[in-house]
Design a protein around this motif. Structure first.
Motif, PDB file in Angstrom:
ATOM      1  N   GLN A 293      -9.036   3.572   4.240  1.00  0.00           N
ATOM      2  CA  GLN A 293      -8.301   4.497   3.366  1.00  0.00           C
ATOM      3  C   GLN A 293      -7.172   3.767   2.641  1.00  0.00           C
ATOM      4  O   GLN A 293      -6.969   3.944   1.436  1.00  0.00           O
ATOM      5  CB  GLN A 293      -7.714   5.662   4.175  1.00  0.00           C
ATOM      6  CG  GLN A 293      -8.735   6.627   4.750  1.00  0.00           C
ATOM      7  CD  GLN A 293      -9.285   6.177   6.097  1.00  0.00           C
ATOM      8  OE1 GLN A 293      -9.057   5.052   6.539  1.00  0.00           O
ATOM      9  NE2 GLN A 293     -10.033   7.055   6.743  1.00  0.00           N
ATOM     10  N   THR A 294      -6.450   2.930   3.399  1.00  0.00           N
ATOM     11  CA  THR A 294      -5.308   2.234   2.795  1.00  0.00           C
ATOM     12  C   THR A 294      -5.769   1.169   1.807  1.00  0.00           C
ATOM     13  O   THR A 294      -5.219   1.051   0.704  1.00  0.00           O
ATOM     14  CB  THR A 294      -4.428   1.609   3.903  1.00  0.00           C
ATOM     15  OG1 THR A 294      -4.116   2.627   4.853  1.00  0.00           O
ATOM     16  CG2 THR A 294      -3.143   1.033   3.331  1.00  0.00           C
ATOM     17  N   LEU A 295      -6.788   0.409   2.192  1.00  0.00           N
ATOM     18  CA  LEU A 295      -7.277  -0.638   1.272  1.00  0.00           C
ATOM     19  C   LEU A 295      -7.808  -0.006  -0.017  1.00  0.00           C
ATOM     20  O   LEU A 295      -7.590  -0.514  -1.121  1.00  0.00           O
ATOM     21  CB  LEU A 295      -8.371  -1.483   1.943  1.00  0.00           C
ATOM     22  CG  LEU A 295      -7.899  -2.391   3.086  1.00  0.00           C
ATOM     23  CD1 LEU A 295      -9.084  -3.142   3.691  1.00  0.00           C
ATOM     24  CD2 LEU A 295      -6.833  -3.388   2.612  1.00  0.00           C
ATOM     25  N   LYS A 296      -8.475   1.121   0.109  1.00  0.00           N
ATOM     26  CA  LYS A 296      -9.002   1.782  -1.094  1.00  0.00           C
ATOM     27  C   LYS A 296      -7.884   2.338  -1.963  1.00  0.00           C
ATOM     28  O   LYS A 296      -7.978   2.312  -3.186  1.00  0.00           O
ATOM     29  CB  LYS A 296      -9.962   2.915  -0.706  1.00  0.00           C
ATOM     30  CG  LYS A 296     -11.311   2.406  -0.301  1.00  0.00           C
ATOM     31  CD  LYS A 296     -12.257   3.571  -0.183  1.00  0.00           C
ATOM     32  CE  LYS A 296     -13.479   3.165   0.600  1.00  0.00           C
ATOM     33  NZ  LYS A 296     -14.477   4.224   0.612  1.00  0.00           N
ATOM     34  N   TYR A 297      -6.856   2.840  -1.314  1.00  0.00           N
ATOM     35  CA  TYR A 297      -5.713   3.336  -2.087  1.00  0.00           C
ATOM     36  C   TYR A 297      -5.114   2.189  -2.906  1.00  0.00           C
ATOM     37  O   TYR A 297      -4.839   2.330  -4.097  1.00  0.00           O
ATOM     38  CB  TYR A 297      -4.640   3.931  -1.154  1.00  0.00           C
ATOM     39  CG  TYR A 297      -3.410   4.382  -1.890  1.00  0.00           C
ATOM     40  CD1 TYR A 297      -3.317   5.682  -2.389  1.00  0.00           C
ATOM     41  CD2 TYR A 297      -2.359   3.496  -2.143  1.00  0.00           C
ATOM     42  CE1 TYR A 297      -2.200   6.086  -3.108  1.00  0.00           C
ATOM     43  CE2 TYR A 297      -1.241   3.891  -2.864  1.00  0.00           C
ATOM     44  CZ  TYR A 297      -1.162   5.193  -3.352  1.00  0.00           C
ATOM     45  OH  TYR A 297      -0.060   5.572  -4.075  1.00  0.00           O
ATOM     46  N   ILE A 298      -4.940   1.040  -2.236  1.00  0.00           N
ATOM     47  CA  ILE A 298      -4.346  -0.110  -2.929  1.00  0.00           C
ATOM     48  C   ILE A 298      -5.258  -0.572  -4.070  1.00  0.00           C
ATOM     49  O   ILE A 298      -4.786  -0.865  -5.179  1.00  0.00           O
ATOM     50  CB  ILE A 298      -4.066  -1.257  -1.922  1.00  0.00           C
ATOM     51  CG1 ILE A 298      -2.992  -0.822  -0.923  1.00  0.00           C
ATOM     52  CG2 ILE A 298      -3.657  -2.541  -2.643  1.00  0.00           C
ATOM     53  CD1 ILE A 298      -2.758  -1.790   0.224  1.00  0.00           C
ATOM     54  N   LEU A 299      -6.552  -0.580  -3.810  1.00  0.00           N
ATOM     55  CA  LEU A 299      -7.482  -0.995  -4.873  1.00  0.00           C
ATOM     56  C   LEU A 299      -7.436  -0.038  -6.060  1.00  0.00           C
ATOM     57  O   LEU A 299      -7.471  -0.455  -7.222  1.00  0.00           O
ATOM     58  CB  LEU A 299      -8.909  -1.067  -4.322  1.00  0.00           C
ATOM     59  CG  LEU A 299      -9.251  -2.389  -3.627  1.00  0.00           C
ATOM     60  CD1 LEU A 299     -10.564  -2.275  -2.860  1.00  0.00           C
ATOM     61  CD2 LEU A 299      -9.334  -3.540  -4.628  1.00  0.00           C
ATOM     62  N   GLN A 300      -7.348   1.252  -5.744  1.00  0.00           N
ATOM     63  CA  GLN A 300      -7.282   2.262  -6.811  1.00  0.00           C
ATOM     64  C   GLN A 300      -6.069   1.998  -7.699  1.00  0.00           C
ATOM     65  O   GLN A 300      -6.161   2.088  -8.929  1.00  0.00           O
ATOM     66  CB  GLN A 300      -7.184   3.635  -6.146  1.00  0.00           C
ATOM     67  CG  GLN A 300      -7.446   4.802  -7.078  1.00  0.00           C
ATOM     68  CD  GLN A 300      -7.048   6.105  -6.406  1.00  0.00           C
ATOM     69  OE1 GLN A 300      -7.259   6.293  -5.211  1.00  0.00           O
ATOM     70  NE2 GLN A 300      -6.456   7.006  -7.170  1.00  0.00           N
ATOM     71  N   ARG A 301      -4.961   1.624  -7.062  1.00  0.00           N
ATOM     72  CA  ARG A 301      -3.742   1.293  -7.813  1.00  0.00           C
ATOM     73  C   ARG A 301      -3.944   0.012  -8.614  1.00  0.00           C
ATOM     74  O   ARG A 301      -3.585  -0.081  -9.778  1.00  0.00           O
ATOM     75  CB  ARG A 301      -2.562   1.110  -6.841  1.00  0.00           C
ATOM     76  CG  ARG A 301      -2.140   2.338  -6.104  1.00  0.00           C
ATOM     77  CD  ARG A 301      -1.316   3.274  -6.972  1.00  0.00           C
ATOM     78  NE  ARG A 301       0.097   2.945  -6.956  1.00  0.00           N
ATOM     79  CZ  ARG A 301       0.788   2.526  -8.018  1.00  0.00           C
ATOM     80  NH1 ARG A 301       0.206   2.383  -9.177  1.00  0.00           N
ATOM     81  NH2 ARG A 301       2.085   2.277  -7.918  1.00  0.00           N
ATOM     82  N   GLU A 302      -4.527  -0.991  -7.971  1.00  0.00           N
ATOM     83  CA  GLU A 302      -4.692  -2.297  -8.607  1.00  0.00           C
ATOM     84  C   GLU A 302      -5.605  -2.250  -9.834  1.00  0.00           C
ATOM     85  O   GLU A 302      -5.395  -2.968 -10.794  1.00  0.00           O
ATOM     86  CB  GLU A 302      -5.265  -3.310  -7.603  1.00  0.00           C
ATOM     87  CG  GLU A 302      -4.249  -3.864  -6.647  1.00  0.00           C
ATOM     88  CD  GLU A 302      -3.298  -4.849  -7.325  1.00  0.00           C
ATOM     89  OE1 GLU A 302      -3.569  -6.046  -7.281  1.00  0.00           O
ATOM     90  OE2 GLU A 302      -2.287  -4.402  -7.902  1.00  0.00           O
ATOM     91  N   VAL A 303      -6.647  -1.429  -9.775  1.00  0.00           N
ATOM     92  CA  VAL A 303      -7.586  -1.389 -10.912  1.00  0.00           C
ATOM     93  C   VAL A 303      -7.272  -0.239 -11.867  1.00  0.00           C
ATOM     94  O   VAL A 303      -8.036   0.034 -12.794  1.00  0.00           O
ATOM     95  CB  VAL A 303      -9.063  -1.321 -10.449  1.00  0.00           C
ATOM     96  CG1 VAL A 303      -9.400  -2.480  -9.517  1.00  0.00           C
ATOM     97  CG2 VAL A 303      -9.398   0.017  -9.793  1.00  0.00           C
ATOM     98  N   ASN A 304      -6.146   0.438 -11.618  1.00  0.00           N
ATOM     99  CA  ASN A 304      -5.706   1.542 -12.486  1.00  0.00           C
ATOM    100  C   ASN A 304      -6.750   2.637 -12.641  1.00  0.00           C
ATOM    101  O   ASN A 304      -7.054   3.051 -13.759  1.00  0.00           O
ATOM    102  CB  ASN A 304      -5.369   1.023 -13.890  1.00  0.00           C
ATOM    103  CG  ASN A 304      -4.143   0.166 -13.867  1.00  0.00           C
ATOM    104  OD1 ASN A 304      -3.166   0.520 -13.209  1.00  0.00           O
ATOM    105  ND2 ASN A 304      -4.214  -0.972 -14.544  1.00  0.00           N
ATOM    106  N   SER A 305      -7.307   3.068 -11.535  1.00  0.00           N
ATOM    107  CA  SER A 305      -8.280   4.155 -11.634  1.00  0.00           C
ATOM    108  C   SER A 305      -7.557   5.489 -11.456  1.00  0.00           C
ATOM    109  O   SER A 305      -6.751   5.637 -10.530  1.00  0.00           O
ATOM    110  CB  SER A 305      -9.341   3.999 -10.547  1.00  0.00           C
ATOM    111  OG  SER A 305     -10.129   5.153 -10.489  1.00  0.00           O
ATOM    112  N   ASP A 306      -7.841   6.441 -12.344  1.00  0.00           N
ATOM    113  CA  ASP A 306      -7.194   7.744 -12.134  1.00  0.00           C
ATOM    114  C   ASP A 306      -8.019   8.637 -11.214  1.00  0.00           C
ATOM    115  O   ASP A 306      -7.603   9.718 -10.836  1.00  0.00           O
ATOM    116  CB  ASP A 306      -6.848   8.437 -13.463  1.00  0.00           C
ATOM    117  CG  ASP A 306      -7.953   8.324 -14.471  1.00  0.00           C
ATOM    118  OD1 ASP A 306      -9.091   8.061 -14.034  1.00  0.00           O
ATOM    119  OD2 ASP A 306      -7.682   8.497 -15.681  1.00  0.00           O
ATOM    120  N   LYS A 307      -9.206   8.151 -10.831  1.00  0.00           N
ATOM    121  CA  LYS A 307     -10.039   8.912  -9.891  1.00  0.00           C
ATOM    122  C   LYS A 307      -9.814   8.393  -8.478  1.00  0.00           C
ATOM    123  O   LYS A 307      -9.824   7.169  -8.256  1.00  0.00           O
ATOM    124  CB  LYS A 307     -11.521   8.710 -10.229  1.00  0.00           C
ATOM    125  CG  LYS A 307     -12.099   9.785 -11.130  1.00  0.00           C
ATOM    126  CD  LYS A 307     -13.494   9.444 -11.506  1.00  0.00           C
ATOM    127  CE  LYS A 307     -14.516  10.234 -10.719  1.00  0.00           C
ATOM    128  NZ  LYS A 307     -15.894   9.852 -11.126  1.00  0.00           N
TER     129      LYS A 307
END
Ligand code: SI3
Length: 294
Positions: A252-266
């Motif tokens: 969950q945490t790694l995915k959250y960070i990735l979502q931030r890093e790749v600027n995904s709004d989903k």
């Protein structure tokens, strides 16, 4: 075999709320790994990809997307193993056709298979899939513990080229390295990279490299150039990060960070029955992101 050496991210897979694969998000994570983390390769279909929660067609979809996005820019290893040997062989052939550099297969699990059954599983895969195979040993999750004699027998199978060794047993790692110089050994626990590289592993495969790849490469190189002081300093910082991530929920945490890093709004969802990130976890994940990654 030499070509497969290096640092691999165990590819994380973002899902949509309905459980389907978020293809756009997945492509972005792959690009992030190639362009920003500068990794040597991707390990597709591993534990970090929530692979054991997926059906065969979904696994194929992920293998296809990864190859289509990465092309030949980096090395690709497909983890096709499970306890369904017919599916393993079908997926092995499928990814070989796609052009994957090697396959990997987790030891068969759930039923307490004996050493002969595990051996026959790998024998059958290597006889049917024309590709190099890396054994995936992760006793903590599978309950399958293999000793040096088991590895010795398996390493004699012509297409077996190494092992992804996710274990904290450094005595066995040292014994394996000394005995099997020709086999590739990939370290599986990111928080133990220093002792693994000190034991002359050929590479490492891990979940946190998706976001902490640059530091991990520095650890690898520092040990290789005998700068243990520097390697430990970076490992200490890395392990502050990994401990925080583990405490807050690994994927969950790694995915959250990735979502931030790749600027995904989903949102990058996990696959059920894996729990979804809560608001409190998001808040802590944001702190971890700001402190260690941004
Ligand atoms: O996705 C994979 O198959 C892996 O590479 C697994 C890898 O060994 C990870 N293990 C697990 C259980 O997730 C590690 O990278 C691990 O997440 C990390 O060291 C934190 O403990």
């Amino acid at each position: 075999r030499e070509d497969l050496k290096g640092l691999y991210s165990a590819l994380l897979v973002p899902f949509n709320e309905d459980g389907s694969v978020n293809e756009e998000g997945l492509r972005k994570i792959i690009r992030h790994n190639i362009d920003k983390m500068k990794i040597d390769g991707l390990y597709v279909g591993g534990s970090s990809g929530e692979n054991f929660l997926l059906g065969k067609e979904e696994k194929k979809q992920i293998f296809e997307i990864a190859k289509d996005e990465a092309k030949d820019q980096i090395k690709l290893i497909a983890q096709v193993g499970s306890s369904n040997i017919y599916e393993v062989i079908e997926l092995g052939k499928f990814v070989t056709e796609l052009g994957y550099d090697a396959i990997s297969a987790v030891t068969p699990f759930y039923y307490r298979f004996n050493a002969d059954e595990v051996y026959n599983y790998y024998k059958e895969i290597t006889e049917n899939v024309e590709n190099d195979l890396i054994i995936y040993s992760i006793p903590l999750l599978t309950g399958v513990d293999m000793g040096i004699k088991d590895f010795e027998r398996l390493f004699k199978l012509p297409r077996i080229v190494g092992v992804k060794y996710t274990s904290a047993d450094f005595y066995l790692l040292e014994r394996l390295r000394k005995a099997f110089k020709e086999q590739l050994i990939f370290s599986g626990f990111d928080e133990m990279l220093v002792p693994a590289v000190a034991n002359n592993v050929d590479g490492a495969i891990g979940s946190t490299y998706n976001v902490n790849g640059i530091r991990s490469r520095e650890i690898f190189d520092a040990v290789k150039s005998n700068d243990l002081q520097k390697a430990l300093e970076i490992q200490n910082l890395t392990n502050d990060f990994i401990s925080a991530v583990l405490n807050n929920g690994l994927y969950q945490t790694l995915k959250y960070i990735l979502q931030r890093e790749v600027n995904s709004d989903k949102q990058f969802y996990s696959r059920k029955p894996m729990a979804q990130i809560t608001e409190a976890q998001k808040e802590e994940a944001e702190n971890i992101y700001q402190k260690f990654i941004k």
